[in-house]
Structure formats: C-alpha cells, structure tokens
Write a protein that holds these residues in place. Sequence first.
Motif, PDB file in Angstrom:
ATOM      1  N   SER A 103      -5.899   3.847   7.026  1.00 16.96           N
ATOM      2  CA  SER A 103      -6.684   2.684   6.615  1.00 16.96           C
ATOM      3  C   SER A 103      -6.822   1.705   7.748  1.00 16.96           C
ATOM      4  CB  SER A 103      -6.009   1.989   5.418  1.00 16.96           C
ATOM      5  OG  SER A 103      -4.723   1.539   5.784  1.00 16.96           O
ATOM      6  N   THR A 132       0.639  -6.741  -5.777  1.00 18.86           N
ATOM      7  CA  THR A 132       0.183  -7.154  -4.452  1.00 18.86           C
ATOM      8  C   THR A 132      -0.991  -8.116  -4.559  1.00 18.86           C
ATOM      9  OG1 THR A 132       0.914  -5.078  -3.460  1.00 18.86           O
ATOM     10  CG2 THR A 132      -0.751  -6.331  -2.253  1.00 18.86           C
ATOM     11  N   HIS A 136      -5.872  -5.396   7.874  1.00 21.75           N
ATOM     12  CA  HIS A 136      -6.013  -6.325   6.751  1.00 21.75           C
ATOM     13  C   HIS A 136      -7.320  -7.088   6.865  1.00 21.75           C
ATOM     14  CE1 HIS A 136      -2.112  -6.023   4.839  1.00 21.75           C
ATOM     15  NE2 HIS A 136      -1.566  -5.949   6.032  1.00 21.75           N
ATOM     16  N   ARG A 148      -8.023  -3.402  -2.169  1.00 22.28           N
ATOM     17  CA  ARG A 148      -7.585  -3.298  -0.784  1.00 22.28           C
ATOM     18  C   ARG A 148      -6.166  -2.739  -0.696  1.00 22.28           C
ATOM     19  NH1 ARG A 148      -8.292  -1.430   3.881  1.00 22.28           N
ATOM     20  NH2 ARG A 148      -7.555  -2.674   5.636  1.00 22.28           N
ATOM     21  N   SER A 149      -5.319  -3.129  -1.638  1.00 19.23           N
ATOM     22  CA  SER A 149      -3.966  -2.601  -1.674  1.00 19.23           C
ATOM     23  C   SER A 149      -3.977  -1.085  -1.868  1.00 19.23           C
ATOM     24  CB  SER A 149      -3.180  -3.260  -2.801  1.00 19.23           C
ATOM     25  OG  SER A 149      -1.877  -2.732  -2.889  1.00 19.23           O
ATOM     26  N   GLN A 150      -4.878  -0.603  -2.716  1.00 23.57           N
ATOM     27  CA  GLN A 150      -5.000   0.836  -2.927  1.00 23.57           C
ATOM     28  C   GLN A 150      -5.492   1.539  -1.664  1.00 23.57           C
ATOM     29  OE1 GLN A 150      -7.533   0.556  -6.526  1.00 23.57           O
ATOM     30  NE2 GLN A 150      -5.887   1.630  -7.619  1.00 23.57           N
ATOM     31  N   GLU A 151      -6.406   0.890  -0.943  1.00 24.57           N
ATOM     32  CA  GLU A 151      -6.926   1.465   0.300  1.00 24.57           C
ATOM     33  C   GLU A 151      -5.827   1.560   1.344  1.00 24.57           C
ATOM     34  OE1 GLU A 151     -10.046  -1.151   1.366  1.00 24.57           O
ATOM     35  OE2 GLU A 151     -11.454  -0.428  -0.180  1.00 24.57           O
ATOM     36  N   LEU A 152      -4.918   0.568   1.374  1.00 22.61           N
ATOM     37  CA  LEU A 152      -3.859   0.543   2.365  1.00 22.61           C
ATOM     38  C   LEU A 152      -2.821   1.637   2.131  1.00 22.61           C
ATOM     39  CD1 LEU A 152      -3.316  -3.296   2.767  1.00 22.61           C
ATOM     40  CD2 LEU A 152      -4.169  -1.719   4.513  1.00 22.61           C
ATOM     41  N   ALA A 153      -2.870   2.277   0.981  1.00 21.12           N
ATOM     42  CA  ALA A 153      -1.971   3.403   0.728  1.00 21.12           C
ATOM     43  C   ALA A 153      -2.309   4.580   1.624  1.00 21.12           C
ATOM     44  CB  ALA A 153      -2.038   3.818  -0.724  1.00 21.12           C
ATOM     45  N   GLY A 191       0.771  -1.241   0.000  1.00 13.41           N
ATOM     46  CA  GLY A 191       0.000   0.000   0.000  1.00 13.41           C
ATOM     47  C   GLY A 191       0.793   1.276   0.000  1.00 13.41           C
ATOM     48  N   ASP A 233       0.658  -2.117  -6.696  1.00 13.32           N
ATOM     49  CA  ASP A 233      -0.650  -2.480  -6.168  1.00 13.32           C
ATOM     50  C   ASP A 233      -1.225  -3.664  -6.936  1.00 13.32           C
ATOM     51  OD1 ASP A 233      -0.661  -0.508  -4.216  1.00 13.32           O
ATOM     52  OD2 ASP A 233      -1.583   0.970  -5.528  1.00 13.32           O
TER      53      ASP A 233
END
Length: 274
Positions: free
Chosen positions: A271, A169, A274, A262-267, A99, A166
């Motif tokens: 956030s 990931t 997991h 989800r990977s984009q959200e973790l940026a 992220g 992303d």
Amino acid sequence: MIRKLAVVGGGAMGEALLAAAIAQDVCPSDAISVGEPVASRRAHLAETHGVGVDSDNAKVVSGADVVILAVKPQQIQEALPPLREVLSPDALVISIMAGPQLGTIGALLNHGRLVRAMPSILATIGEAATVWTASAETTAEQRAQAQALFQAAGLELAVPDEHYLDMATAVNGSGPGFVFLLLEALIDGAVRVGLPRDTAAALIIQTVKGSALMAQNQEEHLAALRNLVTSPGGTTAAGLQALEAGGVRATLQDAVMAAYRRSQELAAPDSGQH
C-alpha cells in the motif's frame, strides 16, 4: 510488570506508549529499549525518558519479553523479517500499526504470540482509547501485560475479532485529528464574530472538554443532551440549523468511512503512504 520492553519505531506513538508505561510503573525506563533510525529522535528519547536507544532493531528486540511494533505499516516487509532470529519464542509482540493483520505479522516474524491494538496519540496524556485483540497462542499472563500497558495509556477495550480493529482505527485512531479540525473551525468562527483568538481558544477547548465529560457521565442519549441547550427560536437552534444545512453530520460520517477504507487498504503490504 514487564521485565524488558522493546519498542521498534521511536515515533510519536511509540514514544506515547513507552511514556505511559513508565509513568504508570508498568515498566521502568532502564528496562526499555527503542529501535529508531533517526539520530535526533534517539537523542530525544534517551534524554527525555531515560530509555536505551539503538539504530539496530535486532539489538533492541533481543531478550525482550514484550515487543511493540510501532513502525509505519508500509515498512513491515523490511523491518520485521530481520527480527525473526532474535525474537524470543515466548515474547509477546504488540502491533500498533494501522492495517497489517495478525496473520501477516505472524508470518513475517514466524511468531504466534501476538496482540494487535489501535491506540491514539492521546496516550501521550493518558487519555487514549485503545481497542485490542490477541491471538490464540497468547497466554493469559501476556494478555494481562497488554491490558496493563493499554490501561496506562487510558481506556482499553478488548474485542474478540480483529476485524473490529480497522473500524477502531477510523474512530479512536483517526478521531483526534477530526476533533482537532473541529476545534480549529469553532475557534475560527469565534474569531470571526469578534473574539480575540486566545480567548476564543480557551472558551472553545473548555466547552468541548466539558461537553465530552457531560456526555461520558450521563446516561441520556446525545440528542437529549443537545436538546437541553436548544431553546425554541434561540441561538443554538440557529447554529444547529446551519450545521445541518451544511451537511456536517453526513460529512463526519463520511470521514469515518474514508478512514476505515484506508485502514483496510493499509493491510496490503504494497500500500501507499498515509
């Protein structure tokens, strides 16, 4: 060769990369230090790999020429700023967090020599596929250091833009989880038709391993390989029809898309988990 390697976060992924570095002579164990808050993990890492351990990340990072950031992405606002004062200006910082982008990491550390990478737990056995990219400030020597580290863990692929990270990931990072679920389901199916579970597990795991190796070593499209084992009106055709009727193809594609989102959200620094 890495002169001194610091790993911030002694979880499964941090351990996998340091183990690969030791096994492939990228960095000796006595030149590796791990920052880890959990005492039992520190004891495990020291006893298993012969590395230095400390609960203070700043002590671990001080003097290191390569630093791996292996903390959870939700912890970066807390974990990274204290490293600013001790991080060498010439050090290479490698983030394997899902992220957070290079710009965010660089701002939190006030540092420009950065690599962002997405390996997987398969690094534990030297079979990971790692996608990575480097900032403009990273030197050729440091890119070579990163490449050597990732090669020690398996296949490495450098990409010119971090937006691919992303995507990676969702594939090589999360992919092992998807494959393990498929293995479970196939084993359960074999048990359902009457095979003992240990026999079913041995047969399914070897079949998936062999299928992956065949796909890796052949130039044919996967559909052509599938056709090799699909006789008209045969058992494979019946099973494939059931898979298509159950929407397995679309569901797997949806799994990749969900992991990508989800990977984009973790940026985002705020956030959730997991």
